[in-house]
Design a protein around this motif. Structure first.
Motif, short mmCIF file in Angstrom:
data_model
loop_
_atom_site.label_atom_id
_atom_site.label_comp_id
_atom_site.label_asym_id
_atom_site.label_seq_id
_atom_site.Cartn_x
_atom_site.Cartn_y
_atom_site.Cartn_z
N ASP A 27 6.71 -5.93 -10.20
CA ASP A 27 7.84 -5.83 -9.27
C ASP A 27 7.66 -6.63 -7.99
O ASP A 27 8.26 -6.33 -6.97
N VAL A 28 6.81 -7.63 -8.07
CA VAL A 28 6.66 -8.53 -6.92
C VAL A 28 6.91 -9.94 -7.43
O VAL A 28 6.37 -10.34 -8.46
N GLU A 29 7.77 -10.68 -6.75
CA GLU A 29 7.91 -12.07 -7.13
C GLU A 29 7.58 -12.94 -5.92
O GLU A 29 7.93 -12.61 -4.79
N VAL A 30 6.84 -13.98 -6.17
CA VAL A 30 6.46 -14.89 -5.10
C VAL A 30 7.00 -16.26 -5.45
O VAL A 30 6.81 -16.75 -6.56
N MET A 31 7.74 -16.86 -4.56
CA MET A 31 8.27 -18.21 -4.80
C MET A 31 7.85 -19.09 -3.64
O MET A 31 8.03 -18.73 -2.47
N LEU A 32 7.27 -20.21 -3.97
CA LEU A 32 6.78 -21.11 -2.94
C LEU A 32 7.55 -22.41 -2.99
O LEU A 32 7.91 -22.89 -4.06
N ALA A 33 7.82 -22.96 -1.82
CA ALA A 33 8.49 -24.24 -1.76
C ALA A 33 7.79 -25.10 -0.72
O ALA A 33 7.49 -24.63 0.37
N ALA A 34 7.54 -26.35 -1.07
CA ALA A 34 6.93 -27.27 -0.11
C ALA A 34 7.95 -28.35 0.23
O ALA A 34 8.61 -28.88 -0.65
N SER A 88 0.82 -1.22 0.00
CA SER A 88 0.00 0.00 0.00
C SER A 88 0.85 1.27 0.00
O SER A 88 0.32 2.37 0.06
N ARG A 89 2.18 1.13 -0.02
CA ARG A 89 3.08 2.29 -0.15
C ARG A 89 4.13 1.90 -1.19
O ARG A 89 5.33 2.00 -0.94
N ARG A 90 3.63 1.45 -2.31
CA ARG A 90 4.48 0.79 -3.30
C ARG A 90 5.67 1.62 -3.74
O ARG A 90 6.77 1.11 -3.97
N GLU A 91 5.43 2.96 -3.89
CA GLU A 91 6.49 3.81 -4.45
C GLU A 91 7.69 3.95 -3.50
O GLU A 91 8.78 4.32 -3.92
N ARG A 92 7.49 3.63 -2.22
CA ARG A 92 8.59 3.82 -1.27
C ARG A 92 9.59 2.66 -1.26
O ARG A 92 10.65 2.76 -0.68
N TYR A 93 9.20 1.54 -1.87
CA TYR A 93 10.08 0.37 -1.80
C TYR A 93 10.40 -0.14 -3.19
O TYR A 93 9.64 0.09 -4.13
N GLY A 94 11.51 -0.83 -3.33
CA GLY A 94 11.91 -1.41 -4.60
C GLY A 94 11.21 -2.74 -4.84
O GLY A 94 10.07 -2.94 -4.46
N ARG A 95 11.97 -3.65 -5.41
CA ARG A 95 11.43 -4.95 -5.76
C ARG A 95 11.09 -5.75 -4.48
O ARG A 95 11.82 -5.72 -3.50
N LEU A 96 9.96 -6.44 -4.52
CA LEU A 96 9.54 -7.25 -3.36
C LEU A 96 9.59 -8.72 -3.74
O LEU A 96 8.92 -9.14 -4.69
N SER A 97 10.42 -9.49 -3.03
CA SER A 97 10.46 -10.94 -3.26
C SER A 97 9.92 -11.65 -2.03
O SER A 97 10.37 -11.38 -0.91
N ILE A 98 8.98 -12.52 -2.25
CA ILE A 98 8.38 -13.25 -1.14
C ILE A 98 8.69 -14.73 -1.33
O ILE A 98 8.29 -15.33 -2.33
N GLN A 101 -4.18 -15.01 -1.84
CA GLN A 101 -3.37 -13.81 -1.68
C GLN A 101 -2.04 -13.92 -2.42
O GLN A 101 -1.61 -12.98 -3.06
N TYR A 102 -1.43 -15.08 -2.32
CA TYR A 102 -0.16 -15.26 -3.01
C TYR A 102 -0.32 -15.09 -4.51
O TYR A 102 0.52 -14.49 -5.18
N ASP A 103 -1.43 -15.61 -5.05
CA ASP A 103 -1.68 -15.45 -6.48
C ASP A 103 -1.83 -13.97 -6.83
O ASP A 103 -1.26 -13.49 -7.81
N THR A 104 -2.61 -13.26 -6.02
CA THR A 104 -2.81 -11.83 -6.29
C THR A 104 -1.48 -11.10 -6.24
O THR A 104 -1.17 -10.29 -7.11
N TRP A 105 -0.70 -11.37 -5.20
CA TRP A 105 0.57 -10.67 -5.06
C TRP A 105 1.50 -10.93 -6.23
O TRP A 105 2.14 -10.03 -6.75
#
Ligand code: SF4
Ligand code: SF4
Ligand code: FES
Lengths: 273, 372
Positions: free
Chosen positions: A164-171, A130-140, A155-159
């Motif tokens: 500039d957002v990357e989501v990586m999941l590991a099980a 919600s303050r996207r301009e203040r931060y660079g790339r977001l990796s989750i 939520q993970y799908d939406t994100w």
């Protein structure tokens, strides 16, 4: 001001995230303001039973409501997750030192979590988005034991669809139908392209995972001081009085729960601390 | 600090009366259940005149001595701590009405202010540490209210027990600070020293007589001898770094093999502050009390973290107690958490001696396996 006395909060909405994990949307009934920073926690009180420390997952600017995601693990959490909308609980907080949001401004942020959709990281994700301009790339990077455990799937799908957002999941253990990565969350580091000199990392989850994560991130070139960990301990007073949450000289409730890696490195993983 | 004179032995009651007149509840040492305990004291006849204590690791015995003195002993199992940080107390109450609405209220009742007679140097040093803990950045309102009105009559120690080592921690046997009045007991009476204005006001009401230089010399000499008699001591090195560098020292296993994890040491220690919170619902369910009680790092529940115990073994718990008391306290409160009162040595059922353990663990050049 009596730091032990709870305020009353009412459950506005209850949603089941997984069979034993429930999110409660709360409103404080005294109408007094409530401010918190991502990574801070509240003591939630179940009438007649006791208190438990739970981190806030909502964004601080969410219209006077606050959200907690609670996993039913003990007496108090089982009771809290069984409450219905309209139900009332006690709440004290917020407590502790949260994530270094100011320090992270202008930087890329890597979030590494393990276990059940680690709550302390959710507030930080909301805060950044919600303050996207203040931060660079977001990796989750999210690790789970079983793919079943993955709450907030939607939520993970939406994100991950956001720029500039990357989501990586590991099980750890893949169930049929899982097409993601299999292995510990730290094995995702191979795929991470970091600008190590302008990245802040925030870790939460089991201590062995955080230790491996912090060490792995240092190998990738991250400065030890740019790595932050959210610690968990038995918390009863939340104000540095009861003594239960200590790790060495730190009171996790007051000096943490978020620590810089060098602050906890020597004792993290030493059995008995 | 002023030396105001000497209070003749026969006039000691005037001190209690002066305090009672000012509204204080007077507390002082008395023999109860074969130990010296600090209890409500209305009459100086209740003081343990002619009693002394013999303390050793795992043993405490009272015996009679031919002496008019009321303070010819060192320490009982407790002194000031329970009067400020209560062993059990209600923090707040919650009530639930028929609609489910909750109402929280504090239960703070300010009882009569307390005046303690006969506080020892070690206990005053421990009190200063508890003050730092409970009245730091976040103040404990219950402790605060009682502390604020506490009146302290200290007593310089002349009869240390074999378990005492306050001289080595720098906390005794002379009470240096934190008292309203301080007494030195001589056979004929009590030399009175004023520490605060409040104390001066009380002293002004006492039938004091001029004291003689030789009386002061004798009192001084007794305190000095009390320091010399102590043979236990903590190592003088930096224990915080020495202990944390030896977390895998084999001595932890040796002490854990003896330790019962009973928590006696923590409950008699005047600086230990751990406590657990618990809800105690009334029958019927419309009311519940939120209570705190002393807890110990030796209890299983102390390090419980949903379904997992951080310190499952006695070895972890003893190590936690020692590395905290003699180590982390330096970071947290600027000094060691041990004031040398020796209580944990006396009241340990198996006689584990903190000075001996600290010496054994930090006294050698032990290095972790694998390091150069
Ligand atoms: S650790 Fe033992 S000797 Fe030191 S203050 Fe506590 S009870 Fe007294
Ligand atoms: S050191 Fe002694 S008093 Fe302390 S827990 Fe162990 S057995 Fe009990
Ligand atoms: S929770 Fe009580 S000291 Fe931290």
């Amino acid at each position: 001001m009596n730091p032990y006395l709870p305020r009353e909060a009412q459950i506005i909405k209850r949603s089941e995230e997984s069979p034993n994990t429930v999110s409660l949307l709360l409103r404080l009934t005294d109408g007094q303001p409530y401010d918190f920073a991502p990574g801070q926690f509240n003591m939630l009180y179940l009438y007649g039973c006791g208190e438990v420390a739970i981190s806030v997952v909502s964004d601080a600017e969410d219209s006077g409501l606050l959200m907690h995601t609670i996993r039913a693990l003990g007496r108090v959490t089982r009771g809290l997750t069984a409450l219905k909308p309209g139900g009332r609980i006690g709440l004290r907080g917020p407590f502790g030192r949260g994530w270094p949001m100011t320090e992270a401004e202008g930087q890329d942020v890597v979030i590494v979590t393990g276990g059940l959709g680690c709550a302390p990281s959710v507030s930080v994700i909301h805060h950044i988005l919600s303050r996207r301009e203040r931060y660079g790339r977001l990796s989750i990077l999210q690790g789970v034991k079983h793919t079943d455990d993955l709450i907030w799937r939607a939520q993970y799908d939406t994100w991950s669809a956001l720029p500039d957002v990357e989501v990586m999941l590991a099980a750890d253990v893949a169930e049929p139908g899982w097409h993601g990565h299999v292995g510990l969350v730290t094995t995702l580091f191979d795929r991470l392209h970091l600008a190590a000199d302008r990245t802040v990392a925030m870790l939460c989850g089991p201590e062995v995972m955080m230790r491996a994560g912090a060490e792995g991130l240092q190998v990738l070139g991250l400065n030890a001081d740019s790595i932050h960990l959210s610690m968990e301990r038995n918390m009863q007073c939340a104000v540095g009085h009861c003594g239960h949450c200590q790790i060495g000289a730190h009171f996790v409730c007051r000096n943490g729960p978020v620590f810089r890696w060098p602050e906890v490195r020597s004792l993290l993983g030493t059995r008995g601390f | 600090m002023d030396n105001s004179g000497i209070l003749p032995r026969g006039a000691l009651q005037s001190l209690l009366d002066a305090l009672t007149d000012r509204g204080y509840r007077t507390i002082g040492p008395q023999v109860r259940d074969n130990a010296i305990q600090y209890l409500d004291l209305a009459d100086v006849g209740q003081l343990p005149a002619g009693w002394t204590d013999d303390q050793a690791p795992g043993s405490y015995r009272l015996s009679r001595v031919e002496s008019p003195r009321c303070f010819a002993w060192a320490t009982g199992p407790q002194a000031l701590k329970p009067y400020l940080f209560c062993s059990r107390e209600v923090l707040w109450r919650a009530e639930r009405d028929a609609t489910g609405k909750l109402d929280f209220s504090t239960s703070q009742t300010n009882g009569a202010p307390v005046a303690i007679i006969g506080a020892r140097a070690c206990d005053l040093a421990a009190l200063a540490l508890q003050d730092r803990h409970f009245l730091g950045a976040i103040r404990d309102p219950y402790y605060d209210a009682r502390r604020d009105t506490l009146f302290i009559v200290a007593l310089h120690c002349a009869f240390p027990a074999d378990t005492c080592f306050c001289a080595s921690t720098g906390d005794g046997p002379r009470a240096k600070q934190g008292f309203d009045l301080a007494l030195s007991e001589l056979d004929e009476g009590f030399l009175v020293e004023v520490g605060t204005e409040r104390g001066a006001a009380v002293a002004a009401q006492l039938p004091l007589q001029p004291s003689r230089p030789e009386q002061h010399r004798q009192a001084e000499q007794e305190i000095e001898e009390a320091a010399h008699q102590q043979f236990r001591q903590l190592p003088s090195r930096d224990l915080q770094s020495a202990l944390f560098a030896r977390l895998e020292h084999p001595r932890w296993d040796a002490v854990a093999a003896r330790c019962l994890s009973c928590g006696n040491c923590t409950s008699v220690c005047p600086t230990c502050f751990c406590h657990a919170e618990q809800d105690v619902p009334a029958l019927g369910g419309a009311r519940t009390e939120h209570v705190r009680e002393w807890d110990s790092c030796f209890s299983v529940g102390h390090s419980h973290l949903h379904g997992f115990v951080v310190r499952p073994e006695t070895r972890h718990r003893y190590r936690q107690w020692l590395t905290h008391k003699l180590g982390s306290w330096h970071t947290q409160y600027g000094r060691s958490g041990c004031v040398g009162c020796g209580r944990c040595i006396t009241w340990c059922p198996v006689g584990i001696d903190i000075t001996e353990e600290a010496t054994a663990i930090t006294g050698d050049n032990w290095e972790p396996r694998g390091s150069a």
